[in-house]
Design a protein around this motif. Structure first.
Motif, PDB file in Angstrom:
ATOM      1  N   VAL A 258     -22.445  -9.361  23.922  1.00 45.27           N
ATOM      2  CA  VAL A 258     -21.823  -8.640  25.020  1.00 45.27           C
ATOM      3  C   VAL A 258     -21.864  -7.158  24.692  1.00 45.27           C
ATOM      4  CG1 VAL A 258     -19.654  -8.244  26.253  1.00 45.27           C
ATOM      5  CG2 VAL A 258     -20.355 -10.578  25.652  1.00 45.27           C
ATOM      6  N   GLU A 259     -22.245  -6.354  25.657  1.00 41.84           N
ATOM      7  CA  GLU A 259     -22.456  -4.930  25.411  1.00 41.84           C
ATOM      8  C   GLU A 259     -21.233  -4.282  24.751  1.00 41.84           C
ATOM      9  OE1 GLU A 259     -23.672  -2.982  28.965  1.00 41.84           O
ATOM     10  OE2 GLU A 259     -25.675  -3.853  28.948  1.00 41.84           O
ATOM     11  N   GLY A 260     -21.484  -3.637  23.616  1.00 44.92           N
ATOM     12  CA  GLY A 260     -20.433  -2.933  22.901  1.00 44.92           C
ATOM     13  C   GLY A 260     -19.656  -3.776  21.922  1.00 44.92           C
ATOM     14  N   ARG A 261     -19.999  -5.065  21.773  1.00 50.41           N
ATOM     15  CA  ARG A 261     -19.245  -5.936  20.865  1.00 50.41           C
ATOM     16  C   ARG A 261     -20.193  -6.692  19.935  1.00 50.41           C
ATOM     17  NH1 ARG A 261     -14.102  -5.917  21.563  1.00 50.41           N
ATOM     18  NH2 ARG A 261     -13.247  -5.068  23.499  1.00 50.41           N
ATOM     19  N   LEU A 262     -19.925  -6.598  18.653  1.00 50.96           N
ATOM     20  CA  LEU A 262     -20.775  -7.266  17.672  1.00 50.96           C
ATOM     21  C   LEU A 262     -20.395  -8.718  17.468  1.00 50.96           C
ATOM     22  CD1 LEU A 262     -20.978  -4.486  14.905  1.00 50.96           C
ATOM     23  CD2 LEU A 262     -22.620  -4.963  16.748  1.00 50.96           C
ATOM     24  N   ASP A 263     -19.172  -9.104  17.870  1.00 50.78           N
ATOM     25  CA  ASP A 263     -18.677 -10.451  17.574  1.00 50.78           C
ATOM     26  C   ASP A 263     -18.519 -11.324  18.811  1.00 50.78           C
ATOM     27  OD1 ASP A 263     -16.598  -9.048  18.681  1.00 50.78           O
ATOM     28  OD2 ASP A 263     -15.106  -9.582  17.159  1.00 50.78           O
ATOM     29  N   VAL A 264     -19.056 -10.898  19.963  1.00 52.24           N
ATOM     30  CA  VAL A 264     -18.999 -11.695  21.190  1.00 52.24           C
ATOM     31  C   VAL A 264     -20.420 -11.851  21.726  1.00 52.24           C
ATOM     32  CG1 VAL A 264     -18.019 -11.958  23.490  1.00 52.24           C
ATOM     33  CG2 VAL A 264     -16.700 -10.772  21.706  1.00 52.24           C
ATOM     34  N   PHE A 265     -20.894 -13.083  21.806  1.00 55.65           N
ATOM     35  CA  PHE A 265     -22.232 -13.397  22.289  1.00 55.65           C
ATOM     36  C   PHE A 265     -22.128 -14.156  23.621  1.00 55.65           C
ATOM     37  CE2 PHE A 265     -22.838 -12.519  17.901  1.00 55.65           C
ATOM     38  CZ  PHE A 265     -24.172 -12.199  17.696  1.00 55.65           C
ATOM     39  N   ALA A 266     -23.200 -14.138  24.377  1.00 54.27           N
ATOM     40  CA  ALA A 266     -23.277 -14.928  25.610  1.00 54.27           C
ATOM     41  C   ALA A 266     -24.687 -15.489  25.721  1.00 54.27           C
ATOM     42  CB  ALA A 266     -22.944 -14.082  26.833  1.00 54.27           C
ATOM     43  N   VAL A 267     -24.796 -16.802  25.947  1.00 58.68           N
ATOM     44  CA  VAL A 267     -26.102 -17.460  25.971  1.00 58.68           C
ATOM     45  C   VAL A 267     -26.228 -18.362  27.190  1.00 58.68           C
ATOM     46  CG1 VAL A 267     -26.472 -17.397  23.478  1.00 58.68           C
ATOM     47  CG2 VAL A 267     -25.200 -19.294  24.471  1.00 58.68           C
ATOM     48  N   GLY A 268     -27.471 -18.524  27.642  1.00 54.29           N
ATOM     49  CA  GLY A 268     -27.761 -19.447  28.731  1.00 54.29           C
ATOM     50  C   GLY A 268     -27.612 -18.833  30.110  1.00 54.29           C
ATOM     51  N   ASP A 269     -27.355 -19.696  31.099  1.00 55.38           N
ATOM     52  CA  ASP A 269     -27.306 -19.272  32.495  1.00 55.38           C
ATOM     53  C   ASP A 269     -26.246 -18.218  32.771  1.00 55.38           C
ATOM     54  OD1 ASP A 269     -29.255 -21.123  32.940  1.00 55.38           O
ATOM     55  OD2 ASP A 269     -28.065 -22.431  34.236  1.00 55.38           O
ATOM     56  N   ALA A 282     -32.483 -21.348  28.054  1.00 53.21           N
ATOM     57  CA  ALA A 282     -31.153 -21.482  27.472  1.00 53.21           C
ATOM     58  C   ALA A 282     -31.225 -21.943  26.013  1.00 53.21           C
ATOM     59  CB  ALA A 282     -30.312 -22.461  28.297  1.00 53.21           C
ATOM     60  N   LEU A 283     -32.110 -22.894  25.728  1.00 52.54           N
ATOM     61  CA  LEU A 283     -32.247 -23.393  24.364  1.00 52.54           C
ATOM     62  C   LEU A 283     -32.811 -22.317  23.439  1.00 52.54           C
ATOM     63  CD1 LEU A 283     -33.661 -26.977  25.086  1.00 52.54           C
ATOM     64  CD2 LEU A 283     -31.278 -26.297  24.703  1.00 52.54           C
ATOM     65  N   ALA A 284     -33.786 -21.548  23.932  1.00 56.01           N
ATOM     66  CA  ALA A 284     -34.359 -20.465  23.125  1.00 56.01           C
ATOM     67  C   ALA A 284     -33.308 -19.409  22.815  1.00 56.01           C
ATOM     68  CB  ALA A 284     -35.544 -19.841  23.858  1.00 56.01           C
ATOM     69  N   GLN A 285     -32.460 -19.099  23.786  1.00 52.22           N
ATOM     70  CA  GLN A 285     -31.394 -18.136  23.549  1.00 52.22           C
ATOM     71  C   GLN A 285     -30.392 -18.659  22.521  1.00 52.22           C
ATOM     72  OE1 GLN A 285     -29.455 -16.564  27.028  1.00 52.22           O
ATOM     73  NE2 GLN A 285     -31.383 -16.308  28.127  1.00 52.22           N
ATOM     74  N   ALA A 286     -30.071 -19.925  22.596  1.00 49.92           N
ATOM     75  CA  ALA A 286     -29.132 -20.508  21.631  1.00 49.92           C
ATOM     76  C   ALA A 286     -29.681 -20.427  20.211  1.00 49.92           C
ATOM     77  CB  ALA A 286     -28.840 -21.964  22.005  1.00 49.92           C
ATOM     78  N   ASP A 287     -30.969 -20.684  20.044  1.00 50.47           N
ATOM     79  CA  ASP A 287     -31.577 -20.607  18.711  1.00 50.47           C
ATOM     80  C   ASP A 287     -31.520 -19.186  18.161  1.00 50.47           C
ATOM     81  OD1 ASP A 287     -32.130 -23.300  18.831  1.00 50.47           O
ATOM     82  OD2 ASP A 287     -34.247 -23.043  19.356  1.00 50.47           O
ATOM     83  N   LEU A 288     -31.849 -18.217  19.005  1.00 41.25           N
ATOM     84  CA  LEU A 288     -31.821 -16.837  18.545  1.00 41.25           C
ATOM     85  C   LEU A 288     -30.398 -16.375  18.254  1.00 41.25           C
ATOM     86  CD1 LEU A 288     -33.945 -13.892  19.455  1.00 41.25           C
ATOM     87  CD2 LEU A 288     -31.512 -13.609  19.890  1.00 41.25           C
ATOM     88  N   ALA A 289     -29.446 -16.755  19.115  1.00 47.34           N
ATOM     89  CA  ALA A 289     -28.054 -16.378  18.886  1.00 47.34           C
ATOM     90  C   ALA A 289     -27.521 -16.990  17.601  1.00 47.34           C
ATOM     91  CB  ALA A 289     -27.192 -16.789  20.079  1.00 47.34           C
ATOM     92  N   ALA A 290     -27.922 -18.219  17.292  1.00 47.98           N
ATOM     93  CA  ALA A 290     -27.478 -18.854  16.046  1.00 47.98           C
ATOM     94  C   ALA A 290     -27.929 -18.046  14.834  1.00 47.98           C
ATOM     95  CB  ALA A 290     -28.019 -20.287  15.970  1.00 47.98           C
ATOM     96  N   TRP A 291     -29.168 -17.604  14.873  1.00 46.23           N
ATOM     97  CA  TRP A 291     -29.683 -16.758  13.784  1.00 46.23           C
ATOM     98  C   TRP A 291     -28.873 -15.472  13.669  1.00 46.23           C
ATOM     99  CZ3 TRP A 291     -33.349 -16.566   9.886  1.00 46.23           C
ATOM    100  CH2 TRP A 291     -33.654 -15.306   9.392  1.00 46.23           C
ATOM    101  N   ASN A 292     -28.613 -14.820  14.794  1.00 48.20           N
ATOM    102  CA  ASN A 292     -27.894 -13.547  14.773  1.00 48.20           C
ATOM    103  C   ASN A 292     -26.431 -13.708  14.367  1.00 48.20           C
ATOM    104  OD1 ASN A 292     -30.180 -12.146  15.481  1.00 48.20           O
ATOM    105  ND2 ASN A 292     -29.684 -12.031  17.665  1.00 48.20           N
ATOM    106  N   ILE A 293     -25.830 -14.826  14.740  1.00 49.07           N
ATOM    107  CA  ILE A 293     -24.449 -15.073  14.334  1.00 49.07           C
ATOM    108  C   ILE A 293     -24.371 -15.306  12.825  1.00 49.07           C
ATOM    109  CG2 ILE A 293     -22.542 -16.729  14.499  1.00 49.07           C
ATOM    110  CD1 ILE A 293     -23.282 -17.014  17.488  1.00 49.07           C
TER     111      ILE A 293
END
Length: 368
Positions: A258-269, A282-293
């Motif tokens: 989420v813009e301006g926040r390092l600890d809040v992510f949003a994935v999928g639709d 949605a699945l591709a975003q989840a994989d990338l977010a998992a890496w970044n988290i």
């Protein structure tokens, strides 16, 4: 060793994938208002055919080996105390929170209520209504409207089916004239009346529908496959309206934060990372977010590693089933063209099983 508390809000395709990816490296809590995973891809057939009624429902109990699934509704994210607040008043502390609340789809591709029993009753009601109908109107000529029209036609060969689309061609957003022509030809060959350039709205009388040219269609049952709405109203009500763009999607950076926040992510639709709201994205975003988290949780200070950046999916295969034994696949090829593949490929890839064995394996169950 698992470091950090991660709360994933939403147990749809992106949410379960993200929670599963993080289960061995963080203390994961998945929050969802439903007691069971809803395999939406199978929902259109389930709304028509009784033998498919329970197919879209897969238990969450085998998804996580270390984390937990909480049945509840998130109503607020307290970014000061770093807690997710549930409707019950329970507070879930987080080091990272990921919003994966998805989008609201029109019926019958919708999970009503919170329990399996409630959803099964809703699907049974759709099946009974279709079985008793003389004329069914489907509004919307995108993939969902086409698929639903085909399912109704094959389940009820004696009923009148009309597909009304506001655009000049079916599957118009795909930008493939050949796919549009083949889809319309299949529907019309199977007795579906296709009306193009027909923007529909309910008429003054029950069961009457009017188009933009004042033409009237009388139908005793209608389904509106005209788009989705992101499930973000709760964020606006909680005071996070600045996280949303005008369409209600969450604004994210290229790391899916989420813009301006390092600890809040949003994935999928639910986010604005891509206009193409399909399950593979949605699945591709989840994989990338998992890496970044994981990167965020396991690095600090000057040793913090840079996150990976998401590249929006603009061209990916799109499969539109025409019932369980036919369909159409649009496959991007080099040069910007689109190859249109027929029934055999579509049946093997999606139409026959609607990816149910794949999703059951994702949630820890056997394919059957």
């Amino acid at each position: 060793m698992r470091d950090g508390d991660v709360v994933v809000i939403g147990g749809g395709y992106a949410g379960v994938r993200l929670a599963k990816r993080l289960d061995t490296t963080a203390r994961v809590t998945l929050v969802d208002r439903k007691e069971i995973f809803f395999h939406r891809i199978a929902s259109l057939r389930a709304g028509v055919r009784p033998e498919w009624t329970v197919t879209p429902f897969i238990p969450y109990d085998r998804l996580l080996r270390n984390g937990r699934v909480v049945l509840g509704k998130a109503v607020r994210i307290d970014t000061v105390e770093r807690q997710v607040v549930l409707a019950t008043g329970e507070r879930l502390p987080y080091d990272v929170v990921a919003i994966a609340t998805g989008a609201d789809y029109p019926e019958p591709a919708r999970f009503l209520g919170t329990t399996t029993e409630e959803a099964v009753k809703a699907f049974a009601a759709h099946q009974q209504s279709i079985a008793a109908a003389e004329h069914v109107l489907v509004v919307g000529g995108g993939p969902s409207g086409v698929e639903l029209s085909a399912e109704i036609r094959l389940a009820r060969p004696d009923v009148r089916v009309t597909l009304a689309h506001s655009g000049p061609a079916l599957l118009g957003n795909a930008g493939c004239e050949k796919a549009s022509r083949k889809t319309q030809a299949w529907l019309e060959d199977h007795g579906v009346e296709v009306r193009l350039d027909s923007f529909m709205s309910p008429g003054h009388e029950f069961g009457a529908y009017r188009d933009a040219r004042s033409g009237v269609i009388e139908a005793d049952l209608s389904f509106w496959a005209t788009g989705t709405t992101p499930n973000t109203l709760w964020l606006r009500l909680a005071g996070h309206g600045d996280w949303l763009n005008p369409s209600g999607h969450i604004k994210v950076d290229r790391a899916l934060r989420v813009e301006g926040r390092l600890d809040v992510f949003a994935v999928g639709d639910v986010n604005d990372a891509t206009e193409l709201k399909i399950t593979p994205a949605a699945l591709a975003q989840a994989d990338l977010a998992a890496w970044n988290i994981r990167t965020y949780l396991n690095s600090a200070g000057r040793h913090r590693r840079e996150p990976r950046l998401y590249r929006p999916v603009h061209r990916t295969p799109v499969i539109v089933p025409f019932g369980p034994a036919d369909g159409l696949t649009m496959l991007p090829v080099p040069g910007g063209e689109t190859a249109v593949l027929g029934g055999r490929t579509s049946v093997l890839a999606k139409a026959k099983t609607l990816m149910t064995p794949y999703m059951r394996r994702q949630l820890g169950y056997t394919a059957s």
